[in-house]
Design an enzyme around this catalytic site. Sequence first.
Site, PDB file in Angstrom:
ATOM      1  N   TYR E  91       0.811  -1.218   0.000  1.00 58.49           N
ATOM      2  CA  TYR E  91       0.000   0.000   0.000  1.00 58.49           C
ATOM      3  C   TYR E  91       0.846   1.271   0.000  1.00 58.49           C
ATOM      4  O   TYR E  91       1.706   1.461   0.875  1.00 58.49           O
ATOM      5  CB  TYR E  91      -0.872  -0.009   1.242  1.00 58.49           C
ATOM      6  CG  TYR E  91      -1.907   1.072   1.303  1.00 58.49           C
ATOM      7  CD1 TYR E  91      -3.125   0.918   0.663  1.00 58.49           C
ATOM      8  CD2 TYR E  91      -1.663   2.239   2.000  1.00 58.49           C
ATOM      9  CE1 TYR E  91      -4.097   1.913   0.730  1.00 58.49           C
ATOM     10  CE2 TYR E  91      -2.621   3.237   2.075  1.00 58.49           C
ATOM     11  CZ  TYR E  91      -3.840   3.074   1.430  1.00 58.49           C
ATOM     12  OH  TYR E  91      -4.781   4.062   1.497  1.00 58.49           O
ATOM     13  N   SER E 187       1.543  -7.761   2.079  1.00 57.85           N
ATOM     14  CA  SER E 187       0.563  -6.762   2.495  1.00 57.85           C
ATOM     15  C   SER E 187      -0.469  -6.539   1.375  1.00 57.85           C
ATOM     16  O   SER E 187      -1.095  -7.504   0.952  1.00 57.85           O
ATOM     17  CB  SER E 187       1.296  -5.468   2.885  1.00 57.85           C
ATOM     18  OG  SER E 187       0.447  -4.641   3.626  1.00 57.85           O
ATOM     19  N   GLN E 188      -0.642  -5.321   0.871  1.00 55.99           N
ATOM     20  CA  GLN E 188      -1.554  -5.139  -0.266  1.00 55.99           C
ATOM     21  C   GLN E 188      -1.122  -6.008  -1.442  1.00 55.99           C
ATOM     22  O   GLN E 188      -1.936  -6.539  -2.174  1.00 55.99           O
ATOM     23  CB  GLN E 188      -1.585  -3.665  -0.682  1.00 55.99           C
ATOM     24  CG  GLN E 188      -2.492  -3.383  -1.858  1.00 55.99           C
ATOM     25  CD  GLN E 188      -2.371  -1.934  -2.343  1.00 55.99           C
ATOM     26  OE1 GLN E 188      -3.154  -1.076  -1.958  1.00 55.99           O
ATOM     27  NE2 GLN E 188      -1.393  -1.658  -3.170  1.00 55.99           N
ATOM     28  N   ASP E 273       1.836  -8.340  14.143  1.00 55.46           N
ATOM     29  CA  ASP E 273       1.499  -7.484  13.009  1.00 55.46           C
ATOM     30  C   ASP E 273       0.162  -6.784  13.265  1.00 55.46           C
ATOM     31  O   ASP E 273      -0.900  -7.376  13.101  1.00 55.46           O
ATOM     32  CB  ASP E 273       1.428  -8.338  11.733  1.00 55.46           C
ATOM     33  CG  ASP E 273       1.173  -7.489  10.497  1.00 55.46           C
ATOM     34  OD1 ASP E 273       0.950  -6.273  10.628  1.00 55.46           O
ATOM     35  OD2 ASP E 273       1.203  -8.060   9.394  1.00 55.46           O
ATOM     36  N   HIS E 302       4.687  -6.057  10.998  1.00 56.88           N
ATOM     37  CA  HIS E 302       4.279  -6.131   9.603  1.00 56.88           C
ATOM     38  C   HIS E 302       5.444  -6.403   8.648  1.00 56.88           C
ATOM     39  O   HIS E 302       5.220  -6.762   7.497  1.00 56.88           O
ATOM     40  CB  HIS E 302       3.563  -4.826   9.224  1.00 56.88           C
ATOM     41  CG  HIS E 302       2.783  -4.927   7.959  1.00 56.88           C
ATOM     42  ND1 HIS E 302       1.872  -5.924   7.706  1.00 56.88           N
ATOM     43  CD2 HIS E 302       2.779  -4.146   6.849  1.00 56.88           C
ATOM     44  CE1 HIS E 302       1.337  -5.761   6.505  1.00 56.88           C
ATOM     45  NE2 HIS E 302       1.874  -4.692   5.970  1.00 56.88           N
TER      46      HIS E 302
END
Lengths: 325, 325, 325, 325, 325, 325
Positions: E91, E187-188, E273, E302
């Site tokens: 992101y 992640s994204q 996370d 994360h």
Amino acid sequence: MPFFDLPLDKLEEYRPDVVEPADFDDFWATTLDEHPWRAEGMTLVDVDAGLRDVRVQDMTFPGYDGAPIAAWVISPTTPGPHPAVVHYVGYGGGRGMPEEHLVWAGAGFVQVVMDTRGQGAGWGTGGATADTGHAGGPAAPGFMTRGIEEPRDYYYRRLYVDAHHAVEAAAALEQVDPTRVAATGGSQGGALAIAAASLNPRVAALMADVPFLCHFERAVGLTGREPYEEIVRFLAVHRDKEEQVFTTLSYFDNVNLGKRATAPALFSTALMDAVCPPSTVFAMKNHYGGPSEIEVYRFNGHEGGATYHLRKQLAWLKERTAESS
Amino acid sequence: MPFFDLPLDKLEEYRPDVVEPADFDDFWATTLDEHPWRAEGMTLVDVDAGLRDVRVQDMTFPGYDGAPIAAWVISPTTPGPHPAVVHYVGYGGGRGMPEEHLVWAGAGFVQVVMDTRGQGAGWGTGGATADTGHAGGPAAPGFMTRGIEEPRDYYYRRLYVDAHHAVEAAAALEQVDPTRVAATGGSQGGALAIAAASLNPRVAALMADVPFLCHFERAVGLTGREPYEEIVRFLAVHRDKEEQVFTTLSYFDNVNLGKRATAPALFSTALMDAVCPPSTVFAMKNHYGGPSEIEVYRFNGHEGGATYHLRKQLAWLKERTAESS
Amino acid sequence: MPFFDLPLDKLEEYRPDVVEPADFDDFWATTLDEHPWRAEGMTLVDVDAGLRDVRVQDMTFPGYDGAPIAAWVISPTTPGPHPAVVHYVGYGGGRGMPEEHLVWAGAGFVQVVMDTRGQGAGWGTGGATADTGHAGGPAAPGFMTRGIEEPRDYYYRRLYVDAHHAVEAAAALEQVDPTRVAATGGSQGGALAIAAASLNPRVAALMADVPFLCHFERAVGLTGREPYEEIVRFLAVHRDKEEQVFTTLSYFDNVNLGKRATAPALFSTALMDAVCPPSTVFAMKNHYGGPSEIEVYRFNGHEGGATYHLRKQLAWLKERTAESS
Amino acid sequence: MPFFDLPLDKLEEYRPDVVEPADFDDFWATTLDEHPWRAEGMTLVDVDAGLRDVRVQDMTFPGYDGAPIAAWVISPTTPGPHPAVVHYVGYGGGRGMPEEHLVWAGAGFVQVVMDTRGQGAGWGTGGATADTGHAGGPAAPGFMTRGIEEPRDYYYRRLYVDAHHAVEAAAALEQVDPTRVAATGGSQGGALAIAAASLNPRVAALMADVPFLCHFERAVGLTGREPYEEIVRFLAVHRDKEEQVFTTLSYFDNVNLGKRATAPALFSTALMDAVCPPSTVFAMKNHYGGPSEIEVYRFNGHEGGATYHLRKQLAWLKERTAESS
Amino acid sequence: MPFFDLPLDKLEEYRPDVVEPADFDDFWATTLDEHPWRAEGMTLVDVDAGLRDVRVQDMTFPGYDGAPIAAWVISPTTPGPHPAVVHYVGYGGGRGMPEEHLVWAGAGFVQVVMDTRGQGAGWGTGGATADTGHAGGPAAPGFMTRGIEEPRDYYYRRLYVDAHHAVEAAAALEQVDPTRVAATGGSQGGALAIAAASLNPRVAALMADVPFLCHFERAVGLTGREPYEEIVRFLAVHRDKEEQVFTTLSYFDNVNLGKRATAPALFSTALMDAVCPPSTVFAMKNHYGGPSEIEVYRFNGHEGGATYHLRKQLAWLKERTAESS
Amino acid sequence: MPFFDLPLDKLEEYRPDVVEPADFDDFWATTLDEHPWRAEGMTLVDVDAGLRDVRVQDMTFPGYDGAPIAAWVISPTTPGPHPAVVHYVGYGGGRGMPEEHLVWAGAGFVQVVMDTRGQGAGWGTGGATADTGHAGGPAAPGFMTRGIEEPRDYYYRRLYVDAHHAVEAAAALEQVDPTRVAATGGSQGGALAIAAASLNPRVAALMADVPFLCHFERAVGLTGREPYEEIVRFLAVHRDKEEQVFTTLSYFDNVNLGKRATAPALFSTALMDAVCPPSTVFAMKNHYGGPSEIEVYRFNGHEGGATYHLRKQLAWLKERTAESS
């Protein structure tokens, strides 16, 4: 913490004009006339703290408006009279517990620790003294703006009178030599010590560390830290009261009070102190009315010199009180 | 902001035991006996706010101990009598300026905005009312621990009486129908509204949003946020006063006060509200003595439903006040 | 909050050179040619907000590219024509709910609250207007860098045209006197008001508080606060686009737009405003093309003068609009 | 600060299984064999601190590997032998200055304040003792992961041996009654006191406040606060060393050490202590090998009971040391 | 960072019911019908990055609505066909610079790094792809609420189609074996990889790390961290759109998408996370339609397993792509 | 992040006097005499990282005191001799994993990544090298004050010698052309590169980004950020060691070291870098002994130019190493 105030060479010569009300001396003379010291209100109760070699007394003395102000008296057990140190406390704290105050008695002084009216619930082990004055007009949380709209109602008027009377109470103790009473404290306690030295000529020596309540016009807005920030908060709401507020504060500015003091003084400041910025301390020191020295702690914040400085104070005060004995 | 309190299904049935002092009713009866409403102290001055269609009056009414409490009265210019809403203010704020309070008059109600004694300098545009009670014993900065060592001296005793009397003052206005007076407010204002509804049977309807001062035993320590945290700060210093403090608070817990209220009520809470946690609100709601509804704002913090909820209140109160007219 | 910008005496004379593109006037003339005002797209729907004495209309007018822009029209119920105030909203907010906008109508003005395309989901009660322009190239979260690589694609080009057209929409209302339309707003709303006053000669008076989007070269990097910081974030990634970004921004700098405005103006700024620093506001004010005054709030941050200042605006604008009637 | 750990009733019965290495006793027996106490390395220099009624000595004694460990010895000036208290210091601090340690001598005890090798530069007035062991493998900033990959290299192995030897050094003082030596300290100092009581049967009484280094498996990840967080930081990098790290730590877990201690103990914990969470303290207390009591400070963080608790310790220890004399 | 989610044993069996719209499959079938892959729009330009042994191509391929999506193609210089990895980005980031992506080519894979439309200005070295869809309705700053009021307008609809087409673009490269194309990202990027594996049966293997956009109902409000918090911010304003928002999100929930995927998968999560909480990852993993493994990093946030995990991916994918070759 | 240091035009001419000890050259000559390079201690083990086209070797070489220092050697697989880059690592990190270091080998250079003794557990994927020197006197958590009371004991003395020897180790590799060895790194790595270029005349080119350990007198107290803040923390405790500390640091100040270097240099700095402020970098650059250039990243913090700058370094170094080949 970065440096944020003037560099040391500029600080040493920083002596700003600070507004002083025309009736400043009248204000304080009247205040003390209205709230004179009355020895008869003093009470003393011996306390067994389980400590040999020191005597602990729980003292109450009449402060502003005769209100009962608590204090600890911690004395050597050797025969007096001894020199004394009146000790004022930092913002939010109280006189705490006697076990926390053993150094001065160990060094041969009677230490009187004055409680701070209404405070004593913010940190440490607290206090026991009410603020009997009325709570006053709209105020930001804290004590800085309590009654700030009118000098006669301002919280610190009551507290400065208490500070003045604490010196009298100390001098009235049988174990104290009334000609050798010093005033001391850090932060708000430093401010009270300066005020006491200014208002009460009995103060024979002054030791004020990282003192608060000096040069308000500069302090407010130089740092964003509490408790000066309480004044910002008040003025951010009461946008039309700037003049009124700073007029009130000018009666309590230790630059103005310190000008009138004559006792020899040992100050300290710390260059990373964002609570009581060094330029506000130097403004006071450079206007101070008596002989003075200042110890600068370069890489400290508001904790200042701590025991390093206490050790300097012990040596300095022993010299001063030996001289006068 | 994460969710931190009970899930909604548990909240809906959360009805904890809350300590209630045996002399709770006596305490408040005595308090109101000692500080009764006296209509003769009211003053009303018309103010030109430059606004058509509303009439603005600067009211002073006698609160606890007869102290002058400021309020705005904002009324429709149409002939009355109108139903009225007494509006209490959140922690640290004051009655502000009349331009900030136009909705209720626009909807046909007389709005009385009570100033909060001693507060009104923390945010917004402030207040004008002193706390004439004495400032009291050691307290953490703020109002939560002012006089907390003794129920009779506690700051909120004075404020709850002011809240009670504000309803009387509203009912005494010539443009108000005294049978249709509602109490409202958010946060501390919500707490005062509940207290008013409990102590003053004249309150015909209650609207309290994200109310403060509910179920102290749970609130203190569930959230680390101000102002409940002031109590933690006090107890962190005065380690021996836990029982005393919670005993005092039990006289002011809106769970206990709300049990005794009978007016229909519309509450609101927000599930991410860490200032006034939803479980403390539900504890009060589920003990409430009258018929009640609650609006839940799932993804809001202490701002709650804001104008979304105000719109619901307008509709709800119109229905309630139409019924009773 | 400490002071961080120039002292007031320096601010008052702060009139920096600000880069202005050679084709600045062409750019905006072309923009308005390409996106002209078209009254035929306006729609108006009466809304029952349950409020007496004000009329609420839900307006849609065609903005940049003809996109439908929502607005509230809140009018006195007395017969017009009335003077009008076009109100623009701060960053991240929307037009909210009509209950939040009752003062101007109470004072006899028609208030038009323009929604902000694409925004209206960051705080408050929101908005209802899409940004129909394409979302654009790589951008940091937020609106500040949407399309920033090319002036014609920049988000604020669309928004400034909307602001221009909102004035036309207001003037086209049957209850409005088209010769007495003022523009107002705070922060981003202040920026839009200045842009409207610059681009639309119909604006008869300008009131801009703590305005955003002034003197970008100074603002970016003077403060680390949002939303100017979005530009820092973009440039921290696109290290090679500094020139391009500041060229784009120069077309939208209210220093450049304000130079071209002629309406009398009342500005305000706050000396502790780290969101829209006072020097950026004074840079604009000191270049402003018309007669202007500025109110300085010394101890406030971005909240500025709030209702204190609104009261000043009411008086100031009544004088201006009375004159011209 | 919100409560974040188990409620008090669960804490009181919290007695988790904690991993103990099979060779735990061997490990420590071997360690002490390899690094035995050698009285001949002790040095004592009288220091004039300007304090009457206490004698201050600057002591050096041989710790782990014979390294010179500094300590203050602060004694009553009355003839001994006196009972003694060996005092260990919190994380990052050092032995400070003797003026800071006057209570125990005032109460008739000899106080030995052991400096912490390599620490003494994080807060306060510091220390003077080097960590002569080698600095060790990759470590996160701080002392918690210094040598953590191997129990024999771990920093706390050296420090626990120092703690053991400090008791011997105290007992060897001519003014001390070697049968009445207690161990005390807060946080890391509490951990060292427990370790000393476990490893050195000479310890006649133990007082440990808000002790650190208890029940690592729970502590790491329960709180995100330093210094436990240093271990998280190490494991976040060395993702493959979790087993190795917790194996090392199991040799130093005061749950395991405390099981082996037999001296009567007075513990304290605070329910809002996020540095040394109360469940980790209760895990140790509920496994402790000797008779024990615990004082719970409900609304305190890591500062715990402070002087309130010191006063309890004085009474408790006087009773214990009177019994045995 | 403390643990805040379920303990590992609960996570391993966490398989919550997640709402799935009845027309979920239709929605995506229609979406891909309306925005089909069109190979003819691809462009490839060789870039000299000054690196031996890898070939770098700047690719553009037509994404949703045919918009040009940038990508890097980084290939071994040895003759193909090679297996390929399509890499999606986290992101706020963009495809960055090719020097940042050398591992997969070094291991014998063609790596396609897809740029993220409209993003690429939040961190790192950025991107170059516009979001050509319209910017959409009121949205909180960021991309999470862009178009969220209607599934067809939601930003991630465009991005998931881009992700689907990136696989086709990779497969169409002459140096790629179209039967051996894997999808990966963190992640994204992990979310896009799962979506690609679900929507595009060509994906032969899936590797998703700390994936975002899983189990929204739990994620929103479990953590207060960005970017999930953007949804909270939107709903805190648009208090009446909760149902609408979660309905939209259910079309994009990777729990629902993952159910439909069949490719073998290697996932990873980290127990600390707070950006993409482990329970949301396990919710997806435990519903996943194909064979899957998960690597758990216990003390990481994360950042997850970083190169430790990349090494595992290399080994895992070599095995998978060797099998199928 | 706001700008906080000098503006660019002042930076470009900022060339402050920096204290240099009289025996500076002796100190370093003696140091290298006492800890000379000994090639015989080198070991090299081939590692299979699963990457074609690069050769990875796990190297150990003898550093200060002969301690084994780990390093990765990542080489092209083409026949040499190649030019080499010795790469030093930022504070708290270690050599990480070879997959993270592929660019230089891809560009035809042998890259030697030196591990940092004792560090390698603060971020990333860590290191494997112990600090065999003794851990030293009282120190604040971290590495900055380890042994700071005496130049010969200071941690960075060991590390600078390691940095010097790493160049020798690189030159001794069979695949390296010993006349074309460059030194590079960012932050602490940049400091080590400058130190290596100063102490080891073999360094043919220097590339140092946002370098640490330059102009301590200014850095300490200009920024409040780690790791310079460790020195503040130490001095805040050891109030009497300011002179001693800055004397020690003067031996390690890269302003003094850089004066003595002659290799051509490419530096970079970032104007918002509060970790290694730009004025401290320019102080070094403007005193640098060889020809030098500097790249300024205006809107970046400590991340600086990242891959943008790496690309510039590749071009710059290819030119330098082509010249000399």
